[in-house]
Structures are given as C-alpha cells and as structure tokens.
Design an enzyme around this catalytic site. Sequence first.
Site: not given
Ligand code: NAP
Length: 499
Positions: A225-227, A230, A268, A302
């Site tokens: 699913g999406d956000g 989540g 993370e 990241c």
């Molecule tokens: P994201 O938009 O923050 O999404 C991460 C996950 O959270 C996705 O499964 C997303 O679903 C879900 N999500 C979004 N809104 C939510 C909510 N309100 N409640 C619960 N879950 C929710 O990040 P992304 O675009 O997928 O990934 C890129 C980012 O991740 C970059 O900023 C990167 O730096 C960071 N990252 C960090 C690490 C680390 O280990 N530090 C590793 C990899 C990536 P959706 O797919 O629907 O948005």
Amino acid sequence: MLRQWRSSIGHECLPASAPEKRNNDVIHRQHFINGAWAEALGWNETTVHDSATEQAIGKVVHATEPEVDTAVAAARSAYAGWSQLPLEARAAYVRAIADRLESHAETLSSGISAETGMPIKLVRRIQVQAPISAWRSTADAAARALAETQTGHSCIARVPVGVVAAITPWNYPLHQITGKLAAALMAGCTVVLKPSELAPTAAHVLGLAIEEAALPSGVVNIVFGDGSTGESLITHPQVDMVSFTGSTSVGRHIASVAGHALKRVALELGGKSASIALPEADPTLVARHAVGSCFLNSGQTCNAITRLLVPEDQYEQYRDLLKVAAEKMTLGDPRDETTRMGPLVSHEHRERVRSFLSEAAASGLDLISGGPDAPVPGLGYFVAPTIFGRVPVHARIAREEVFGPALAVLTYTSEDEALRIANDTEYGLAAAVWGDESRAMAIAQRMRAGQVDVNGAPFNPLAPFGGFGASGMGREGGIHGIAEFTELRAIQTPPTTKS
Ligand code: NAP
Ligand code: MG
C-alpha cells in the site's frame, strides 16, 4: 495459491495462470496475512513502472484499515509462541528464509532492477546477495546480541519489544526489509511489513520465501500500500514499535505519532554526507571513489557521498579528474550487463531531481559534468551524472538531499574549515576522509555521522548503521540492529549476605 503467486512475481514470463494480466501488467491483489495470501479488499491502487521503458509492469492494490487490523491481530497472536521459541529455532527459520530467497535470486534481481533502475550486475551483488547474507549473519549474531549479563544482584536480559510495524522505501527494497525483519525476528518480535508500492517485487518474493520456509502463521505479515496504509499501521494501538526507513519529512511525522502514543521508534532517514580529501590524499583515487559513491543506484542511496571537500589549491586538478570519472558513467538499460548507471525510479522523482539541477545551473555554479540539459536516452527516467564545482556552503545543492546523481564539490583552506563544513549539516548519516591514516583517523573521530569511512574502506554489514540529527535515530546491522528490537529488563534477586 503458491503457484499463482510464484507466477505473479516474474515480470517477464507470466504464465496464463497469473492472477491478472493486461498488456504486461501484473496485478497484485493479495496481501500476506496470518501465513496465507488473502485477496485484497481495497480499490485504491498504484501502477508500478519499468524505470527504463516507462512501461507499466504492475499494479499494487493498497491494503485498507480492516486489512491492516487483521494483519496486526495476526502478529499479536503469533507473538507469544514466537518470542518463546528457543533462539536456535528462530535462527533456523531465519536461515531457511535466506535459503528460499537464494532460490528466487534471479526473479528478485530482474524485478528490483526494473523497478529501481539499478544495473542488473550491481543489483545481483548489492541488492540481492548482500541482503541474503545479512539474513544469515543476523541469525549468527543473535546469541551475542541477546546474551544476559549480570550487574551486582541484577540479571539483565534483552526481551523483544513486541509487534513491530516495518515501513520501507523503494531504493534498496530487499536490503531495507532485511535490516528490519531479520533483526526483529531474531529478537523475538513479530512483524507487519508495509513495503514501498513503487518496488513491490522484493516483498512479494519474501512472502513466498516465508511461506516456503514454513514460518509459523502470523509471525510476518505483509500489507502492500501507500502512505495511508502506512498511517493505519503506525497509529494502530496494538503495534509496539515502528521501524521506518524513508524520507526525513515522513520520519518526523512518524516520530511525532509514535511519540504521542509512546511507541518505540527507529528511523533511518536521509543524508547529505561529506568526504574530506586531505592535501596528501591521492586525487585519482578520491575522485574515482567520489563518483562511484555518489552515482551508485543513480544517486538513490541514502548514505551516498554527495559533498566532496577538496583543498582550494587542488581544485583544478580535482575538477579534471572528476570530469573524466563522471564521463565513464555511461547511461543505459539496467538489463544490459555493461551499463554503469541506469535511470531513476519514477517520472515524479526525475522531475524533482531535475529541478534541483536546474536551480544549481541557473545560479551560475561551475558545471563540471552533466547538468539538467545533458543528453540522456530518450526513453526511461534518466538524469545525467552531474557535478557542480566551487559550491558555496549555503547553496541548496550543498544542504538538501537530492537523492539523484548530483555531486557538489566544495573547497577549503584549512583542516578546521574542512571539518566545520563537513559537520555543518542537519544530517549525519555517513562521512568519509582520505589522507595519511593517523591524521584521517583523528578527523574521522570529529565527524558527526553514524558511519565514517577512512581511505575508501568498504561497507561492513555487521557495523551499526544509522544517523545523527535529521538522519534519524536507532541503528541497523549486526548485534546493534538486533538490540534495537528489544527492551532491557533487570531482575533482582536478594544479594547474598555474608554470615
Ligand atoms: P518516503 O516517501 O519517506 O517513504 C518511505 C515509506 O513510508 C514508503 O513505504 C511510504 O509509502 C511510507 N509512508 C509515506 N507516508 C507515510 C505515513 N504517513 N505513514 C506511514 N508510512 C508512510 O521515502 P521514499 O521516497 O520511499 O524513499 C526515499 C527516502 O528514503 C530518501 O529521503 C532517503 O534518504 C531515505 N532513505 C534512508 C535510508 C537510511 O537508511 N537512512 C535508506 C534508504 C532511503 P509511499 O511509498 O506511498 O510513499
Ligand atoms: Mg514516498
């Protein structure tokens, strides 16, 4: 059912028995709940694209609140049995999952490569074999991570947190799922996983592997699913801990929700990691590594080094070397074994990255290579590997995470200035330093980041991985990653009295 799912995960050769197939679309209409694939109840869906062809290759139906509720209930009822299993029995299941993942390695590789855009050769090694090894090394590390200790008349034990919500992004999907699930399972927790819907293959195959390894029902549940899926998960009252990898903005939201409910949380998040090249460093080596790190997975990493700090009087030499190294990063189809760099994950993400590059180019920075208008293949979400030089510390491209192929080169005139610039960031995920080893070590100790690589040292999956500040809280990997999914409990017995 198993056969049906086995067929639904391969993007290329779908037999007629696949769940649904229209114009090469694979429609994933199931979630893995309580040990079985359950038909999805929802109507909202996301289209998954092949990042190199822009073709739709799948659809993912989003789990609804009642489905999340069923998944959490399954994890809750499985908890008592799983947490009380002897450690070696849990380790045997975790190793069996690794073996089953290995048997699906090529399906994983082709799916992850198509979804993320990372070249297949790198995907096999970094996105598939490395996580499979991590499942095994996590099983091996658990006895040490969970060993009881004695302090005076107290016996201190690490006990599992409970039911964990694991939420993962799309850029290294199996690696990120592994960092959470292998550790949580070894700690004795049960899990509901919500992977990114942009890259669902890794989680689909994991569901298969779990089924084939005959893990007890409900120990791992997967809701796609999406956000909003989540959100249902993180706010669920029966979830004890949220382990999240993703953007800093979503991480802040999750921390506030978890804080209000007093759930444990591990985050993370993003980074803007710096590498300091000391004057005595070998510029050829530094330039090659800087390009390799920044452009790995098209910059969708990241802990990528995205700021390179070089001595002011060596700038021109670095400029030439970086240009040559960047020009070797040929763009191409990620399926081609010789491709060095593939496209980005999606149309939206490419537009976001391009807007960063356009702003940097318009501000008159020294464009060393690439740029927003550099030629790229006509089809696919490509952005050219781009390097800007003499970037001021306050420039957006030196401060914000681009999450694309963009390297900022900054200059310094003293060691203290280099350290000040490197640490002048809200993030603190990774860092690097190059030069005489003892001097480089002294600098590494002053860098505010969770991981610091000296002279190009390779990634160590057993070392704790995580960030300072806006890069998050908590650690993954090795014994520290397992400990993250535990609470400490001290049991006192009356001190023995001397007669
Ligand atoms: P994201 O938009 O923050 O999404 C991460 C996950 O959270 C996705 O499964 C997303 O679903 C879900 N999500 C979004 N809104 C939510 C909510 N309100 N409640 C619960 N879950 C929710 O990040 P992304 O675009 O997928 O990934 C890129 C980012 O991740 C970059 O900023 C990167 O730096 C960071 N990252 C960090 C690490 C680390 O280990 N530090 C590793 C990899 C990536 P959706 O797919 O629907 O948005
Ligand atoms: Mg997102």
